[in-house]
Design an enzyme around this catalytic site. Sequence first.
Site, PDB file in Angstrom:
ATOM      1  N   ASN A 210      19.003 -22.922  39.861  1.00  0.00           N
ATOM      2  CA  ASN A 210      18.642 -23.434  41.189  1.00  0.00           C
ATOM      3  C   ASN A 210      19.900 -23.927  41.902  1.00  0.00           C
ATOM      4  OD1 ASN A 210      19.039 -26.313  40.426  1.00  0.00           O
ATOM      5  ND2 ASN A 210      17.362 -25.824  39.019  1.00  0.00           N
ATOM      6  N   ASP A 279      11.974 -25.381  35.461  1.00  0.00           N
ATOM      7  CA  ASP A 279      10.647 -25.630  34.881  1.00  0.00           C
ATOM      8  C   ASP A 279      10.236 -24.519  33.918  1.00  0.00           C
ATOM      9  OD1 ASP A 279      10.137 -28.081  36.143  1.00  0.00           O
ATOM     10  OD2 ASP A 279       9.704 -27.031  38.029  1.00  0.00           O
ATOM     11  N   PRO A 305      10.353 -27.732  28.273  1.00  0.00           N
ATOM     12  CA  PRO A 305       9.903 -29.117  28.022  1.00  0.00           C
ATOM     13  C   PRO A 305      10.241 -29.987  29.229  1.00  0.00           C
ATOM     14  CG  PRO A 305      11.933 -28.633  26.807  1.00  0.00           C
ATOM     15  CD  PRO A 305      11.467 -27.335  27.407  1.00  0.00           C
ATOM     16  N   ASP A 306       9.416 -30.992  29.502  1.00  0.00           N
ATOM     17  CA  ASP A 306       9.748 -31.965  30.554  1.00  0.00           C
ATOM     18  C   ASP A 306      10.545 -33.091  29.895  1.00  0.00           C
ATOM     19  OD1 ASP A 306       9.674 -34.198  32.386  1.00  0.00           O
ATOM     20  OD2 ASP A 306       8.247 -33.000  33.547  1.00  0.00           O
ATOM     21  N   ILE A 307      11.845 -33.093  30.158  1.00  0.00           N
ATOM     22  CA  ILE A 307      12.750 -34.017  29.469  1.00  0.00           C
ATOM     23  C   ILE A 307      12.402 -35.467  29.801  1.00  0.00           C
ATOM     24  CG2 ILE A 307      15.176 -34.688  29.182  1.00  0.00           C
ATOM     25  CD1 ILE A 307      15.863 -31.742  29.998  1.00  0.00           C
ATOM     26  N   PHE A 323      13.869 -38.371  39.626  1.00  0.00           N
ATOM     27  CA  PHE A 323      14.188 -37.880  40.966  1.00  0.00           C
ATOM     28  C   PHE A 323      13.125 -36.858  41.348  1.00  0.00           C
ATOM     29  CE2 PHE A 323      18.160 -38.999  43.137  1.00  0.00           C
ATOM     30  CZ  PHE A 323      18.551 -40.026  42.294  1.00  0.00           C
ATOM     31  N   LYS A 337       4.124 -37.872  40.913  1.00  0.00           N
ATOM     32  CA  LYS A 337       5.035 -37.560  39.800  1.00  0.00           C
ATOM     33  C   LYS A 337       5.406 -38.827  39.020  1.00  0.00           C
ATOM     34  CE  LYS A 337       7.407 -33.755  41.150  1.00  0.00           C
ATOM     35  NZ  LYS A 337       8.481 -33.045  41.825  1.00  0.00           N
TER      36      LYS A 337
HETATM   37  O1  C5P Z   1      10.519 -30.834  38.259  1.00  0.00           O
HETATM   38  P1  C5P Z   1       9.984 -32.134  38.741  1.00  0.00           P
HETATM   39  O2  C5P Z   1       9.843 -32.175  40.205  1.00  0.00           O
HETATM   40  O3  C5P Z   1       8.794 -32.617  37.974  1.00  0.00           O
HETATM   41  O4  C5P Z   1      11.165 -33.200  38.441  1.00  0.00           O
HETATM   42  C1  C5P Z   1      10.983 -34.570  38.603  1.00  0.00           C
HETATM   43  C2  C5P Z   1      11.816 -35.331  37.621  1.00  0.00           C
HETATM   44  O5  C5P Z   1      11.586 -34.839  36.311  1.00  0.00           O
HETATM   45  C3  C5P Z   1      13.321 -35.234  37.817  1.00  0.00           C
HETATM   46  O6  C5P Z   1      13.820 -36.524  37.540  1.00  0.00           O
HETATM   47  C4  C5P Z   1      13.779 -34.233  36.799  1.00  0.00           C
HETATM   48  O7  C5P Z   1      15.083 -34.519  36.348  1.00  0.00           O
HETATM   49  C5  C5P Z   1      12.775 -34.443  35.682  1.00  0.00           C
HETATM   50  N1  C5P Z   1      12.484 -33.196  34.928  1.00  0.00           N
HETATM   51  C6  C5P Z   1      12.787 -33.124  33.590  1.00  0.00           C
HETATM   52  N2  C5P Z   1      12.498 -32.021  32.872  1.00  0.00           N
HETATM   53  C7  C5P Z   1      11.886 -30.961  33.463  1.00  0.00           C
HETATM   54  C8  C5P Z   1      11.564 -31.015  34.825  1.00  0.00           C
HETATM   55  C9  C5P Z   1      11.896 -32.153  35.532  1.00  0.00           C
HETATM   56  O8  C5P Z   1      13.361 -34.086  33.050  1.00  0.00           O
HETATM   57  N3  C5P Z   1      11.609 -29.903  32.748  1.00  0.00           N
END
Ligand code: C5P
Length: 399
Positions: A210, A279, A305-307, A323, A337
């Site tokens: 991105n 994502d 994975p959502d970190i 963020f 969120k």
């Molecule tokens: O992608 P999204 O809009 O949900 O991102 C919101 C927050 O989640 C951001 O702080 C981003 O760094 C974090 N995030 C993450 N891992 C992901 C997607 C987003 O840590 N896979």
Amino acid sequence: MSHYSIKKLLLGVTGGIAAYKAAELVRLLVKQDIEVQVVMTSAATQFVTPMTFQALSGKPVYTDLWQPDNGNGMAHIDLSRQVDAVLVAPASADFLAKLVHGAADDLLSTLCLARDCKLLVAPAMNQQMWNNPATQRNIRQLQHDGISILGPASGSQACGETGPGRMLEPEELVERLLSSSQPKLFAGRRILITAGPTQESIDPVRVITNHSSGKMGYSIARAAIEMGAEVTLVSGPVALQAPSGANTIPVTSAQEMLAAVEANMKNQDIFISVAAVADYRPVKTSQHKIKKSAAPLTITLEANPDILATVASRPDAPFCVGFAAESENLLQYADEKRRRKRLPLIAANIASEALGQDQSSLVLLDDEGAHPLPQAPKLMLARSLLQHIAAMMDKNRVG
Ligand code: C5P
């Protein structure tokens, strides 16, 4: 350096052609809500008139130790007691030499000697004068005496020569002044930050990624270091210099980013997830370059994975900040969120106005509502965000 915040500054202007740039410096300092008291040497008045500085600072300019309107006649003491720091810009070779020897034969040198606050100098002189062993010896002595030397820069000079000795530009001087005087709100605290995009490989030459530049995350890392934090920065691929003082860990994919975050999670007080994590990733990464053909190509993606959510749901989770870059319904989507990921705080912005830009605006969302931060360079936003975090953590501790 111990913490001192600058609300009132005494700006000393000495005799050099860069004195004209000090006028712009006053304008920028005033714009930062810093009260500026200008003191000029007699030689400086040959380059710029006191009236210029008076108009820009809104205060009478002092030039003379013997001015009868100096109240009790102790201007050299009074002036330096009323300010948080003294900055001499431009500082001539002669003035630096006087500082080294503690000379006190005019108002500016006398008040520098009498001061009980921080002194910073921005040298400005011909490159030969700067390189002269006498000046270099003086600089070393001033550093040894605890005086901060800002610059000089290198480049073409008013005399027609090229080399080191140019005064730093006013913008840079303001930045250096602000960064050296940030409150040490995070002394003894550890902050883990993710920044930049991630890259998900399709084949050995192609990736899904991105437009994130990493500028916001790197600015937060720098601001956190200025405020005394121990910073670990897990960074996706960016074209930025690692902030000095941070432990920077480069990663490429979201999975690598998660692994690096988890490996460094121990004893972190704060986690700020600024990275624009992809994502989705291709289910299969082709070992060889996929050959071009006229037929449509389908790449099947699976969720990464959502970190942030993973860290926030740990029993030993640090204070987590997210963020949210959105293209519509900013506040609603961002707050959803925040609740979904169970975050005390999320920083929201419009993706097209933030990604890759040097400036942006932010809205901070927490349990108490929305706190807008107007358009500003990302480093300024980073400082405001960190101040907000410090205030929230303070409140949590007390409450
Ligand atoms: O992608 P999204 O809009 O949900 O991102 C919101 C927050 O989640 C951001 O702080 C981003 O760094 C974090 N995030 C993450 N891992 C992901 C997607 C987003 O840590 N896979």
